[in-house]
Design a protein around this motif. Structure first.
Motif, mmCIF file in Angstrom:
data_model
loop_
_atom_site.group_PDB
_atom_site.id
_atom_site.type_symbol
_atom_site.label_atom_id
_atom_site.label_comp_id
_atom_site.label_asym_id
_atom_site.label_seq_id
_atom_site.Cartn_x
_atom_site.Cartn_y
_atom_site.Cartn_z
ATOM 1 N N LYS A 49 0.815 -1.204 0.000
ATOM 2 C CA LYS A 49 0.000 0.000 0.000
ATOM 3 C C LYS A 49 0.850 1.256 0.000
ATOM 4 C CE LYS A 49 -3.878 2.136 2.441
ATOM 5 N NZ LYS A 49 -4.710 2.309 1.260
ATOM 6 N N ASP A 50 0.625 2.109 -1.045
ATOM 7 C CA ASP A 50 1.037 3.517 -1.040
ATOM 8 C C ASP A 50 2.515 3.820 -0.872
ATOM 9 O OD1 ASP A 50 -1.536 4.126 -1.434
ATOM 10 O OD2 ASP A 50 -1.932 4.938 0.541
ATOM 11 N N ALA A 51 3.424 2.913 -1.234
ATOM 12 C CA ALA A 51 4.846 3.243 -1.098
ATOM 13 C C ALA A 51 5.242 4.404 -1.984
ATOM 14 C CB ALA A 51 5.702 2.017 -1.450
ATOM 15 N N GLY A 52 4.539 4.560 -3.125
ATOM 16 C CA GLY A 52 4.911 5.599 -4.072
ATOM 17 C C GLY A 52 4.798 6.995 -3.518
ATOM 18 N N ILE A 53 3.973 7.189 -2.500
ATOM 19 C CA ILE A 53 3.798 8.513 -1.921
ATOM 20 C C ILE A 53 5.104 9.016 -1.325
ATOM 21 C CG2 ILE A 53 2.935 9.254 0.346
ATOM 22 C CD1 ILE A 53 0.182 8.811 -0.609
ATOM 23 N N LEU A 54 6.041 8.094 -1.031
ATOM 24 C CA LEU A 54 7.297 8.495 -0.416
ATOM 25 C C LEU A 54 8.235 9.182 -1.403
ATOM 26 C CD1 LEU A 54 7.924 5.289 1.722
ATOM 27 C CD2 LEU A 54 6.858 7.435 2.439
ATOM 28 N N LEU A 55 7.992 9.013 -2.696
ATOM 29 C CA LEU A 55 8.840 9.671 -3.679
ATOM 30 C C LEU A 55 8.711 11.185 -3.562
ATOM 31 C CD1 LEU A 55 8.375 7.693 -7.022
ATOM 32 C CD2 LEU A 55 10.482 7.998 -5.760
ATOM 33 N N GLU A 56 9.840 11.868 -3.650
ATOM 34 C CA GLU A 56 9.799 13.328 -3.645
ATOM 35 C C GLU A 56 9.173 13.824 -4.939
ATOM 36 O OE1 GLU A 56 13.576 15.140 -2.834
ATOM 37 O OE2 GLU A 56 14.163 13.464 -1.563
ATOM 38 N N SER A 57 8.689 15.065 -4.915
ATOM 39 C CA SER A 57 8.086 15.642 -6.114
ATOM 40 C C SER A 57 9.151 16.211 -7.036
ATOM 41 C CB SER A 57 7.120 16.765 -5.725
ATOM 42 O OG SER A 57 6.024 16.241 -5.024
ATOM 43 N N GLY A 58 8.900 16.076 -8.340
ATOM 44 C CA GLY A 58 9.723 16.754 -9.324
ATOM 45 C C GLY A 58 11.070 16.138 -9.581
ATOM 46 N N THR A 59 11.315 14.899 -9.133
ATOM 47 C CA THR A 59 12.627 14.261 -9.335
ATOM 48 C C THR A 59 12.706 13.532 -10.670
ATOM 49 O OG1 THR A 59 11.893 12.220 -8.248
ATOM 50 C CG2 THR A 59 12.927 13.908 -6.853
ATOM 51 N N ASN A 60 11.592 13.494 -11.406
ATOM 52 C CA ASN A 60 11.492 12.758 -12.672
ATOM 53 C C ASN A 60 11.692 11.263 -12.463
ATOM 54 O OD1 ASN A 60 10.779 13.127 -15.402
ATOM 55 N ND2 ASN A 60 12.868 12.756 -16.062
ATOM 56 N N GLU A 61 11.278 10.767 -11.292
ATOM 57 C CA GLU A 61 11.357 9.340 -10.997
ATOM 58 C C GLU A 61 9.962 8.747 -10.871
ATOM 59 O OE1 GLU A 61 15.357 8.469 -8.532
ATOM 60 O OE2 GLU A 61 13.892 9.682 -7.465
ATOM 61 N N ILE A 62 9.909 7.444 -11.059
ATOM 62 C CA ILE A 62 8.657 6.702 -10.919
ATOM 63 C C ILE A 62 8.976 5.361 -10.263
ATOM 64 C CG2 ILE A 62 8.951 5.863 -13.300
ATOM 65 C CD1 ILE A 62 5.959 5.396 -13.464
ATOM 66 N N HIS A 83 -0.351 17.444 -2.699
ATOM 67 C CA HIS A 83 0.859 18.134 -2.229
ATOM 68 C C HIS A 83 2.005 18.015 -3.224
ATOM 69 C CE1 HIS A 83 1.951 14.019 -1.106
ATOM 70 N NE2 HIS A 83 3.201 14.434 -1.006
ATOM 71 N N LYS A 84 2.018 16.963 -4.034
ATOM 72 C CA LYS A 84 3.105 16.801 -4.996
ATOM 73 C C LYS A 84 3.086 17.927 -6.028
ATOM 74 C CE LYS A 84 3.923 11.814 -4.825
ATOM 75 N NZ LYS A 84 5.391 11.796 -4.840
ATOM 76 N N GLY A 85 1.910 18.231 -6.548
ATOM 77 C CA GLY A 85 1.798 19.328 -7.504
ATOM 78 C C GLY A 85 2.057 20.682 -6.859
ATOM 79 N N GLN A 86 1.611 20.836 -5.612
ATOM 80 C CA GLN A 86 1.834 22.104 -4.900
ATOM 81 C C GLN A 86 3.331 22.346 -4.695
ATOM 82 O OE1 GLN A 86 -0.506 21.400 -1.388
ATOM 83 N NE2 GLN A 86 -2.459 21.737 -2.427
ATOM 84 N N MET A 87 4.074 21.282 -4.378
ATOM 85 C CA MET A 87 5.501 21.422 -4.092
ATOM 86 C C MET A 87 6.304 21.885 -5.312
ATOM 87 S SD MET A 87 6.180 18.145 -1.615
ATOM 88 C CE MET A 87 7.961 18.348 -1.590
#
Length: 301
Positions: A3-16, A273-277
């Protein structure tokens, strides 16, 4: 269970992060952000007259969810060991849907630069995939889940006719740049913008190409606001995702004045929050195309 591990990625790093899964001998991937959990098969209740891809419905923690057989959707044979199959519980496009696959193996963290645009060589699957990752001397294909659920139920997709409810529209001379990797969605967004009066548009298949275009304008010492008035971007795109594109625009002194709307199936309360950041001016969930037009109006009219 996952569940939801992807939320831990920082925003804007161009990673997936992608969950790798298998259907027969083919390796596929789905963005971790779309995945709520992975479960073992449970009892499926058939639904009369449902779409051929839909096996039926299941009950999960009080919710009744449709289950889509990926093998059927891709015209592949069923599993040889159905007792080992997996159900991937997903949430995107403001819908919860379960996908029946044959195996789930691991999670990979990648750069979007590692993801290539699909060619026409993938066994008739080219219309079903949005990207290809070369890994361990094999290929992982990223399935176009948005197209898949729109095939199953067109009501899940973008409703261009909803724009008519906004009333009669005047033609606008505002120029809009759109980054969207799906050919189907490029056409639908283009039709919708035209219906709304926004007839001057430039489409790009990924964030990298869109950024190069914007940078080429200001490299010629032109003021960006005189040439382009707004950017619309998807999040999931090969080479450069929408969050990284937004971040690059906002970090560039000559481009930062541009409003950017993130238009994606991944817009949820948890992920706002990812888009806001990265400085997005607005965030709209697919398929809310009418709300997208309202946000464009608010930002540039």
């Amino acid at each position: 269970m996952y569940k939801d591990a992807g939320i831990l990625l920082e925003s804007g790093t161009n990673e997936i992060e992608i969950v790798e899964f298998g259907v027969r001998h083919i390796r596929f991937g789905i963005n971790v952000i779309k995945v709520r959990e992975i479960i073992n098969p449970v009892t499926i209740n058939p639904v009369p007259n449902s779409h051929p891809y839909v096996e039926g419905i299941i009950e999960l923690r009080g919710e009744v969810l449709p289950i889509v057989d990926i093998a059927k959707a891709l015209k592949l044979p069923p599993s040889d060991t159905p007792e080992k199959d997996k159900f991937i519980v997903t949430e995107f496009n403001q819908q919860k849907i379960v996908f029946h696959v044959h195996s789930v193996t691991k999670i990979h963290r990648l750069s979007w630069k590692q993801i290539e645009k699909p060619s026409e060589l993938y066994q008739g699957l080219e219309t079903q995939i949005t990207g290809v990752v070369k890994m361990d001397q094999e290929l992982i294909l990223l399935l176009d889940f948005e197209k898949l659920i729109t095939d199953v139920n067109p009501d899940f997709g973008i409703d261009v006719s909803s724009v008519k409810k906004l009333g009669e529209r005047k033609r606008s001379n505002k120029r809009i740049v759109i980054a969207e990797d799906s050919p189907l969605l490029r056409r639908l967004i283009g039709d919708t913008l035209e219906e709304a009066g926004y007839v001057i548009t430039e489409f790009f298949e990924n964030g990298q190409d869109a950024l190069a275009y914007l940078e080429s304008i200001v490299a010629g010492n032109k003021a960006i606001e005189d040439q382009v008035q707004l950017v619309i971007t998807d999040i999931e795109m090969p080479q450069m995702d929408g969050h990284h594109l937004t971040k690059r625009i906002k970090e560039n002194d000559k481009l930062s004045i541009l409003p950017v709307i993130v238009f994606s199936s991944l817009i949820t309360e948890d992920l706002q929050h990812k888009g806001q950041m990265v400085g997005a001016s607005a965030q709209v969930s697919k398929p809310e195309i009418k709300r997208l037009i309202e946000q464009i109006d608010a930002l540039i009219l």
